[in-house]
Design an enzyme around this catalytic site. Structure first.
Site, PDB file in Angstrom:
ATOM      1  N   CYS A 132      50.452  45.729  13.567  1.00  0.00           N
ATOM      2  CA  CYS A 132      51.129  45.488  14.855  1.00  0.00           C
ATOM      3  C   CYS A 132      52.500  46.141  14.973  1.00  0.00           C
ATOM      4  O   CYS A 132      52.726  46.939  15.877  1.00  0.00           O
ATOM      5  CB  CYS A 132      51.258  43.994  15.103  1.00  0.00           C
ATOM      6  SG  CYS A 132      49.691  43.222  15.423  1.00  0.00           S
TER       7      CYS A 132
HETATM    8  C1  UDX Z   1      53.343  40.619  13.488  1.00  0.00           C
HETATM    9  C2  UDX Z   1      54.156  39.640  14.341  1.00  0.00           C
HETATM   10  O1  UDX Z   1      55.004  38.865  13.485  1.00  0.00           O
HETATM   11  C3  UDX Z   1      53.229  38.756  15.143  1.00  0.00           C
HETATM   12  O2  UDX Z   1      53.984  37.882  15.972  1.00  0.00           O
HETATM   13  C4  UDX Z   1      52.368  39.680  15.997  1.00  0.00           C
HETATM   14  O3  UDX Z   1      51.540  39.020  16.849  1.00  0.00           O
HETATM   15  C5  UDX Z   1      51.556  40.588  15.085  1.00  0.00           C
HETATM   16  O4  UDX Z   1      52.454  41.353  14.294  1.00  0.00           O
HETATM   17  P1  UDX Z   1      52.022  40.542  11.174  1.00  0.00           P
HETATM   18  O5  UDX Z   1      51.596  41.947  11.449  1.00  0.00           O
HETATM   19  O6  UDX Z   1      51.029  39.577  10.652  1.00  0.00           O
HETATM   20  O7  UDX Z   1      52.625  39.879  12.494  1.00  0.00           O
HETATM   21  O8  UDX Z   1      53.215  40.680  10.110  1.00  0.00           O
HETATM   22  P2  UDX Z   1      54.665  40.085   9.940  1.00  0.00           P
HETATM   23  O9  UDX Z   1      54.637  38.810   9.217  1.00  0.00           O
HETATM   24  O10 UDX Z   1      55.424  40.136  11.220  1.00  0.00           O
HETATM   25  O11 UDX Z   1      55.293  41.185   8.945  1.00  0.00           O
HETATM   26  C6  UDX Z   1      55.298  42.564   9.323  1.00  0.00           C
HETATM   27  C7  UDX Z   1      55.881  43.423   8.240  1.00  0.00           C
HETATM   28  O12 UDX Z   1      57.280  43.223   8.131  1.00  0.00           O
HETATM   29  C8  UDX Z   1      55.311  43.200   6.836  1.00  0.00           C
HETATM   30  O13 UDX Z   1      55.056  44.452   6.237  1.00  0.00           O
HETATM   31  C9  UDX Z   1      56.420  42.485   6.100  1.00  0.00           C
HETATM   32  O14 UDX Z   1      56.415  42.753   4.710  1.00  0.00           O
HETATM   33  C10 UDX Z   1      57.652  43.069   6.768  1.00  0.00           C
HETATM   34  N1  UDX Z   1      58.836  42.195   6.710  1.00  0.00           N
HETATM   35  C11 UDX Z   1      58.815  40.978   7.324  1.00  0.00           C
HETATM   36  C12 UDX Z   1      59.990  42.638   6.061  1.00  0.00           C
HETATM   37  O15 UDX Z   1      60.024  43.738   5.512  1.00  0.00           O
HETATM   38  N2  UDX Z   1      61.077  41.811   6.043  1.00  0.00           N
HETATM   39  C13 UDX Z   1      61.090  40.597   6.641  1.00  0.00           C
HETATM   40  O16 UDX Z   1      62.131  39.916   6.605  1.00  0.00           O
HETATM   41  C14 UDX Z   1      59.924  40.159   7.291  1.00  0.00           C
END
Ligand code: UDX
Length: 418
Positions: A255
């Site tokens: 996403c």
């Molecule tokens: C995301 C959105 O959070 C969600 O609301 C939407 O509907 C779909 O996309 P998701 O793809 O499941 O959800 O992942 P998310 O938990 O948001 O993490 C995304 C990426 O960011 C991951 O690679 C994670 O490792 C990274 N991340 C997250 C960081 O590098 N640092 C952080 O503090 C949080």
């Protein structure tokens, strides 16, 4: 998203038919086995099947006995980053044909992420064309974006921060609101393009938070300051908050990168240069290069070096490797002639399907670490927080799995921006 939505609705007592093209997925779902790894989903799905509230089918014809259709198809990226609407258009055509056969009023709800203007400009015209009916005469349309995080998607569904409903017609919005009966969350009702934009703005903001803390981290590293302490320090300001401030390798998944790319491309199409959003993508791209540069600085030429990789999934608790930073790291290592050993508790089958040949997949973290020239931690799985894994090793931590102050006492440790 489709399966989680369908299961959640069925578990609330709705009668759900899940229309899916892939026969293998249909058969797996109907046996109670979700084709994706998602906490609690198999149990809930089996429960719904037992109570005959849900079944997966191939034929759109099954729509005829229903009142509401939720469109959950994928909106992947074109090579230039713009949104690929082919699945949306195809489903709109099929749904339109069925609406043409229906005698009772029907509500079509767009859950897929689409660039603002798509529902009014592309989906509604296709529904009208293929049904032979005008919007509001025989059918209504609403937009209800999803905010489900992978790995905890069911929890997100039942405990949302907010529910966004975009509508051109109050009745359509009321129908969507009824689907959420019993779930307590603020409900924000808007027009259709606004609801479409809320989804993009949310994901763009989350991505911005991550690139922001990564940039601060890169600066902190040069100054000998721990970015995690800085993140904690800023997090008590309620305007900032403490979520999505984990510095490291950056964001991946199906996403955040895709939605950011689509928004940047859509901006270009409108003659607006989205400088901030482009920089968010650029900072994210460079974090991956940083870990490679750090390894090269330490080991020199990477040709024939044995590199141990811990973590392939784009984040812990999922088997999803779509746009996972780990994949880019591995591809770069291989291009530089390194030999890669890798371990991930869940994502190895998915990674194997997309990565080049020649990677050694290991049965445990210990096995992956043993005999390597250095260890790269690319996903923060709980089991990688075990310090004894790293004793005596050269470690490049992309996800802050151990406390750097301790780590330096038992291994040669380097964080990516701390
Ligand atoms: C995301 C959105 O959070 C969600 O609301 C939407 O509907 C779909 O996309 P998701 O793809 O499941 O959800 O992942 P998310 O938990 O948001 O993490 C995304 C990426 O960011 C991951 O690679 C994670 O490792 C990274 N991340 C997250 C960081 O590098 N640092 C952080 O503090 C949080």
């Amino acid at each position: 998203m489709g399966l989680v939505t369908a299961t959640a609705l069925a578990s609330k007592g709705h009668n759900v038919v899940l229309i899916e093209k892939d026969k293998a997925k249909i058969s797996s779902i109907n046996k109670g086995k979700a084709p994706i790894a998602e906490d609690g989903l198999d149990d809930k799905l089996s429960d719904c099947l037992k109570h005959n509230c849900l079944r997966a089918v191939e034929n759109y014809q099954e729509m005829l006995g229903t009142d509401v259709t939720l469109v959950c198809v994928g909106t992947p990226s074109n090579p230039d980053g713009s949104i690929d609407l082919s699945y949306i258009k195809q489903s709109a055509r099929e749904i339109g044909k069925m609406l043409g056969k229906k005698t009772e009023r029907h509500t079509v709800v767009i859950r897929s992420t689409v660039i603002p203007g798509t529902t009014r400009g592309v989906i509604i015209p296709a529904l009208e064309e293929y049904s032979g009916h005008k919007l509001h005469d025989a059918f209504d349309v609403a937009v209800n974006p999803e905010f489900l995080q992978e790995g905890s998607a069911l929890r997100c569904y039942f405990n949302p921060d907010r529910i966004i409903i975009g509508e051109d017609d109050k009745g359509a919005g009321d129908t969507v609101e009824k689907l959420y009966e019993g779930i307590s969350a603020p409900i924000i009702r808007t027009d259709i393009p606004t609801a479409e934009m809320v989804k993009y703005a949310s994901n763009a903001f989350l991505a911005t938070k991550i690139s922001f803390i990564n940039e601060i981290g890169n600066l902190c590293q040069k100054l000998g300051i721990d970015v995690y302490e800085v993140a904690k320090g800023i997090s008590f300001d309620y305007r900032i908050g403490d979520r999505f401030l984990n510095a490291g390798l950056g964001f991946g998944g199906s996403c955040l990168p895709k939605d950011l790319g689509a928004l940047v491309q859509a901006s270009r199409g409108l003659g607006y240069h989205a400088r901030l959003l482009e920089s968010v993508m650029e900072v994210n791209r460079l974090q991956v290069l940083k870990i490679i540069q750090a390894v090269e600085q330490k080991l020199g030429d990477l040709k024939n070096k044995k590199i141990s990789i811990l973590g392939l999934a784009f984040k812990p608790n999922t088997d999803d490797v779509r746009s996972a930073p780990a994949l880019r790291v591995i591809e770069m290592l291989i291009n530089k002639g390194a030999m890669v050993k890798a371990y991930d508790p869940m994502a190895m089958p998915n990674a194997r399907a997309v990565l080049p040949e020649g990677i050694e997949y290991c049965r445990s973290a210990e096995e992956a670490v043993r005999g390597g020239d250095c260890v790269l931690v690319l996903t923060e799985w709980a089991e990688f927080k075990n310090e004894s894994l790293y004793r005596g090793e050269i470690v490049f931590d992309g996800r802050r799995v151990v406390d750097p102050r301790n780590a330096k006492t038992f291994c040669d440790y380097q964080g990516i921006c701390w």
